[in-house]
Design an enzyme around this catalytic site. Structure first.
Site, PDB file in Angstrom:
ATOM      1  N   HIS A 149      49.696  91.259  -7.715  1.00  0.00           N
ATOM      2  CA  HIS A 149      50.999  90.678  -7.414  1.00  0.00           C
ATOM      3  C   HIS A 149      51.183  90.702  -5.901  1.00  0.00           C
ATOM      4  O   HIS A 149      51.162  91.776  -5.278  1.00  0.00           O
ATOM      5  CB  HIS A 149      52.125  91.458  -8.089  1.00  0.00           C
ATOM      6  CG  HIS A 149      52.176  91.290  -9.573  1.00  0.00           C
ATOM      7  ND1 HIS A 149      53.268  91.673 -10.337  1.00  0.00           N
ATOM      8  CD2 HIS A 149      51.283  90.772 -10.447  1.00  0.00           C
ATOM      9  CE1 HIS A 149      53.021  91.407 -11.608  1.00  0.00           C
ATOM     10  NE2 HIS A 149      51.825  90.861 -11.698  1.00  0.00           N
ATOM     11  N   ASN A 170      54.796  94.513 -17.287  1.00  0.00           N
ATOM     12  CA  ASN A 170      54.951  93.947 -15.956  1.00  0.00           C
ATOM     13  C   ASN A 170      55.261  95.047 -14.954  1.00  0.00           C
ATOM     14  O   ASN A 170      56.331  95.666 -15.007  1.00  0.00           O
ATOM     15  CB  ASN A 170      56.075  92.911 -15.925  1.00  0.00           C
ATOM     16  CG  ASN A 170      56.325  92.388 -14.511  1.00  0.00           C
ATOM     17  OD1 ASN A 170      55.556  91.585 -14.011  1.00  0.00           O
ATOM     18  ND2 ASN A 170      57.392  92.862 -13.866  1.00  0.00           N
ATOM     19  N   GLU A 171      54.314  95.340 -14.068  1.00  0.00           N
ATOM     20  CA  GLU A 171      54.457  96.164 -12.871  1.00  0.00           C
ATOM     21  C   GLU A 171      54.692  97.650 -13.125  1.00  0.00           C
ATOM     22  O   GLU A 171      54.957  98.407 -12.179  1.00  0.00           O
ATOM     23  CB  GLU A 171      55.564  95.602 -11.944  1.00  0.00           C
ATOM     24  CG  GLU A 171      55.237  94.207 -11.438  1.00  0.00           C
ATOM     25  CD  GLU A 171      56.162  93.699 -10.355  1.00  0.00           C
ATOM     26  OE1 GLU A 171      55.778  92.725  -9.676  1.00  0.00           O
ATOM     27  OE2 GLU A 171      57.265  94.268 -10.198  1.00  0.00           O
ATOM     28  N   ASN A 172      54.579  98.127 -14.365  1.00  0.00           N
ATOM     29  CA  ASN A 172      54.874  99.533 -14.623  1.00  0.00           C
ATOM     30  C   ASN A 172      53.730 100.470 -14.238  1.00  0.00           C
ATOM     31  O   ASN A 172      53.973 101.599 -13.805  1.00  0.00           O
ATOM     32  CB  ASN A 172      55.248  99.725 -16.092  1.00  0.00           C
ATOM     33  CG  ASN A 172      56.545  99.021 -16.438  1.00  0.00           C
ATOM     34  OD1 ASN A 172      57.319  98.662 -15.544  1.00  0.00           O
ATOM     35  ND2 ASN A 172      56.799  98.811 -17.709  1.00  0.00           N
ATOM     36  N   SER A 231      50.147  93.984 -15.657  1.00  0.00           N
ATOM     37  CA  SER A 231      50.016  93.093 -14.512  1.00  0.00           C
ATOM     38  C   SER A 231      50.968  93.592 -13.440  1.00  0.00           C
ATOM     39  O   SER A 231      52.185  93.691 -13.691  1.00  0.00           O
ATOM     40  CB  SER A 231      50.363  91.652 -14.908  1.00  0.00           C
ATOM     41  OG  SER A 231      50.117  90.756 -13.849  1.00  0.00           O
TER      42      SER A 231
END
Length: 805
Positions: free
Chosen positions: A481, A416-418, A462
């Site tokens: 996102h 997630n978001e890395n 993501s």
């Protein structure tokens, strides 16, 4: 046959040298809470009072009697832990069995013939993380806590919706397994379907005892009336079962969810076959792929199940309790049923939590909820050196094999978001070439998925655009996102772009009134009262809430109830604005995943269901905007546009009535539009110019009605619209089922966003619907259950609407 002995009783937790009763599965916080040693950390400001718990070492202990681990009729006894949180040393009779440093793995220790005092000694997670950080060096993250240095539920260190309650304990079941000759060490079913035939390719690994080496073993497998057997070659076997005429598993709304019992038995061959071990799961036959093809709009991201392209109607899932051992199968079913009732068909298990219990995925299998499963990395640069790298690989292998039987599982996601953080949050220069997790997401994890579970797609993260050729959060490529709107803009700006797949977006609101009353006892509630601010974890969360309200309404002063109502209205409107816009652009946009379905404690957050399980208005709005059929009026530079959205399998021929109305309810113009939307299609129509409301007057709006559905368009913010003082009658009548009442509201004026807050009628009360806009003379019946006897005055006091003060 293998014998399983649960070890749930007889545990103690050592606290300041004194033993306290311990519940296993459980954690230190819940045991201290049960013993009265700490206050409820979810109440008031108590979270601050229990920070010391996560910084201490703790020991769980119990006795293992000689009979527990004796060979008796079995050759081997294993001590099996399904989950230890997190850095633990396990000793039996003073001798070390092993050490663990990963909450997300299962562990097994040979204790044959051994007995005595069993100790599980947990180090402080902070100490373990500090030791690893000393080895690997510093890495950036978005919170001032060391969660990336320990394989533990990241959000136990706090998040922008969660408390900092750093747990320790035996959080999943522990047991003894007694067995002889051999056992099933791993069963890995690759389930596919092709042209009406289902195939299960079973990869089986066995573990043998010393005396079992060389003994003839056979694996028996059956599913859907088909049986096969195969001889075990050493420690491996592959069994293939072809099942004709299978019924396919479908996401909810697309078909049924038939499940087949898959049985595997390990037997020792001989004059009399001897059953040694067995394994059972329910599986479903279906195909799933991601269409990530390039086109004139960019790079797609569309789920295709059984050959059908799907607009994913999703929600993000976080752990339903900061203490996950408290989440029962019944609680999973309740929360996931709430998702299904909101017309959700996809649940994303977010990467800062846990790989959920099998009860979660079992329920998703039954309800037809597709599961997008993150690997557990979120919002940080993660070191790739030892000891973390070996833990990451073992964890991934363990959980891929555990979860892959579930047909609901449709996607593995690396993080997630890395990837976004590395490129966009100043990590790259700060790292100066140090590892940060990219090797996990772009190499290790896809290799593991390809090896163990090639039946499912994998995506590196993501958001992720598919390659470094594009920005990781590029809306035209892959997953996106959308957080700029909540953080800095008006929700109307969701309509400024059409991402290919919106994997996160959302808007905050406070929880239900009864939830606040329980969590903040005795507090005079105000947006900035001490408890409200403590239960608001987002950076400038209240500032963003207030600015979101003020863009549309006069911000209430010294009126908490009206502020609370408006905050919940804006949340519902904001999410609806995004979904309506993006659904209207199917198939360019192929899904929305709202942040978030649920909460882990009582808090102001983006959730649709609050920390006490009460539905916010957003939950009801999701049910409307995620329905198969949706009518929308979307603002645009040339005036509002009508979209007739059909995600059902049948053609929708709709006669849409369009009315241009004045604030007093009189009609300024009307027409009908014959709209035809094919299966899984969108029909778009321009609104005739003579029906476009005059935004300069502040007294006109547009209404579209078709087949019981309604869309409204107000061309100016509410604070600039000439709302009449709302007038309506309230009547309460029995619902006819013996346990509910109907609150009947009849409007005499325009009544915008009428809301009944059922928890004001009773803490356990619930209403079947959310926001309604009524025209003069219209009525709505609001069914309330769990409130007992309700008077008309009490119902009126629980009703709110725009322009009502």
């Amino acid at each position: 046959m293998k014998e399983v002995v649960p070890l749930t009783e007889g545990w103690s937790l050592h606290h300041n040298g004194n033993p306290l009763p311990a519940t296993v599965p459980g954690c230190v916080h819940t045991d201290l809470l049960a013993a009265g040693e700490i206050p409820d950390p979810y109440t008031g400001l108590n979270e601050r009072e229990v920070q010391w718990v996560g910084r201490r070492a703790w020991t769980y202990a119990r006795d293992l009697a000689p009979a527990d681990t004796a060979a008796d009729s079995h050759e081997r006894t294993d001590l099996v832990f399904d989950g230890l949180d997190t850095a633990a040393t396990i000793t039996l009779d003073g001798r070390e069995l092993g050490r663990t440093r990963n909450m997300h793995r299962r562990y097994r220790f040979d204790v044959t013939g051994r007995h005595g005092r069993l100790h599980v000694e947990f180090a402080s997670a902070y100490d373990e993380a500090g030791s690893v950080r000393a080895l690997t060096g510093e890495r950036p993250n978005v919170y001032p806590e060391p969660f990336q240095y320990i394989r533990k539920m990241a959000c136990s260190f706090g998040w922008d919706w969660g408390p900092t309650l750093v747990t320790a304990g035996i959080w999943r079941p522990v047991r003894l397994e007694r067995w002889s000759t051999a056992r099933l060490a791993e069963v890995r079913p690759l389930v596919t379907a092709d042209d009406g035939t289902g195939r299960v390719e079973l990869h089986v690994a066995v573990e043998r005892t010393g005396s079992g080496a060389g003994r003839p073993l056979t694996v028996h497998a059956s599913v859907g009336g088909v049986r096969q057997r195969v001889t075990v070659d050493g420690t491996r076997a592959v069994v293939t079962l072809d099942v004709p005429d299978v019924d396919l598993w479908w996401p909810r709304g697309y078909g049924e969810q038939p499940l087949y019992d898959l049985e595997v038995t390990l037997v020792e061959d001989g004059p009399q076959e001897r059953r040694l071990d067995s394994w059972h799961r329910r599986i479903g036959f279906r195909t799933v792929r991601l269409d990530r093809s390039a086109d004139e709009h960019g790079t797609g991201f569309t789920f295709v199940v059984n050959g059908v392209r799907i607009f994913a109607r999703g929600v993000n899932w976080i752990p339903d309790d900061t203490f996950p051992s408290r989440i029962t199968p019944e609680r999973y079913r309740t929360r996931l049923t709430q998702a299904a009732e909101a017309n959700v068909d996809l649940v994303r298990v977010w990467g800062g939590g846990i790989y959920e219990d099998d009860a979660f995925y079992d329920t998703c299998d039954e309800l037809g909820l597709m599961v997008w499963q993150d690997f557990l990395f979120a919002c940080a640069a993660y070191p790739e050196e030892q000891p973390l790298r070996g833990e990451v690989e073992a964890e991934a292998r363990d959980n891929v094999v555990r979860l892959m039987p579930h047909p609901s599982l449709v996607l593995w996601n690396g993080n997630n978001e890395n990837l976004w953080g590395f490129r966009d949050w100043d990590w790259e220069p700060a790292l100066e070439g140090d590892s940060w997790g990219g090797g996990y997401y772009l190499d290790l994890l896809p290799r593991i998925v390809a090896e163990l579970d090639p039946t499912r797609p994998y995506t590196a993260g993501s958001p992720w655009s598919g390659s470094w050729d594009h920005h990781p959060n590029d809306p035209a490529h892959g997953t996106h996102h959308s957080w700029e709107v909540w953080n800095r803009r008006d929700y109307a700006e969701y309509r400024d772009s059409v991402p290919r797949f919106v994997a996160e977006f959302g808007w905050q609101a406070p929880p239900a009134h009864a939830t606040l009353r329980r969590a903040l006892p005795g507090e005079e509630l105000a947006p900035d009262s001490p408890g409200m601010l403590h239960h608001q974890k987002a950076e400038d969360g209240n500032g963003k809430l207030n600015r979101g309200i003020a863009r549309h309404f006069e911000l209430p002063e010294d009126d908490f109830d009206h502020w609370h109502y408006l905050a919940q209205v804006v949340q519902a409107r904001a999410v609806a604005a995004g979904i309506e816009h993006w659904r209207a652009h199917w198939p360019v946009c192929a899904g929305t995943v709202v942040w978030q379905l649920n909460d882990c404690w009582p808090v102001s957050s983006w959730a649709a269901v609050d920390g006490d399980g009460r539905r916010k208005p957003l939950h009801h709005e999701l049910r409307r905007v995620y329905a198969d059929r949706l009518l929308t009026l979307r603002p645009g530079p040339g005036g509002p546009a009508l979209a007739v959205i059909n995600q059902g399998a049948a053609l929708w021929r709709a006669t849409v009535t369009l009315r241009r109305l004045r604030a007093d309810g009189t009609v300024a113009g009307h027409t009908t539009v014959e709209a035809t939307a094919g299966a899984r299609e969108v029909a778009r129509h321009a609104v005739p110019r003579d029906l476009v409301p005059d935004e300069r007057s502040g007294k006109e709006f547009l209404v579209a009605d078709a087949d019981g559905l309604r869309a409204v368009h107000f061309p100016v913010p509410d604070k600039e619209f000439a709302y009449p003082a709302p007038r309506y009658d309230v009547e309460v009548v029995p619902a006819g089922d013996g346990g509910s009442v109907e609150v009947v509201v009849t409007a005499h004026t325009l009544v915008r966003d009428l809301l009944l807050q059922p928890d004001r009628l009773g803490a356990d009360a619930a209403c079947d619907t959310g926001l309604h806009t009524l025209l003069p003379g219209e009525h709505v019946r609001l069914r309330v259950r769990g409130a007992g006897a309700v008077t008309a005055d009490a119902a009126r006091a629980a009703l709110f609407c725009v322009a009502q003060r």
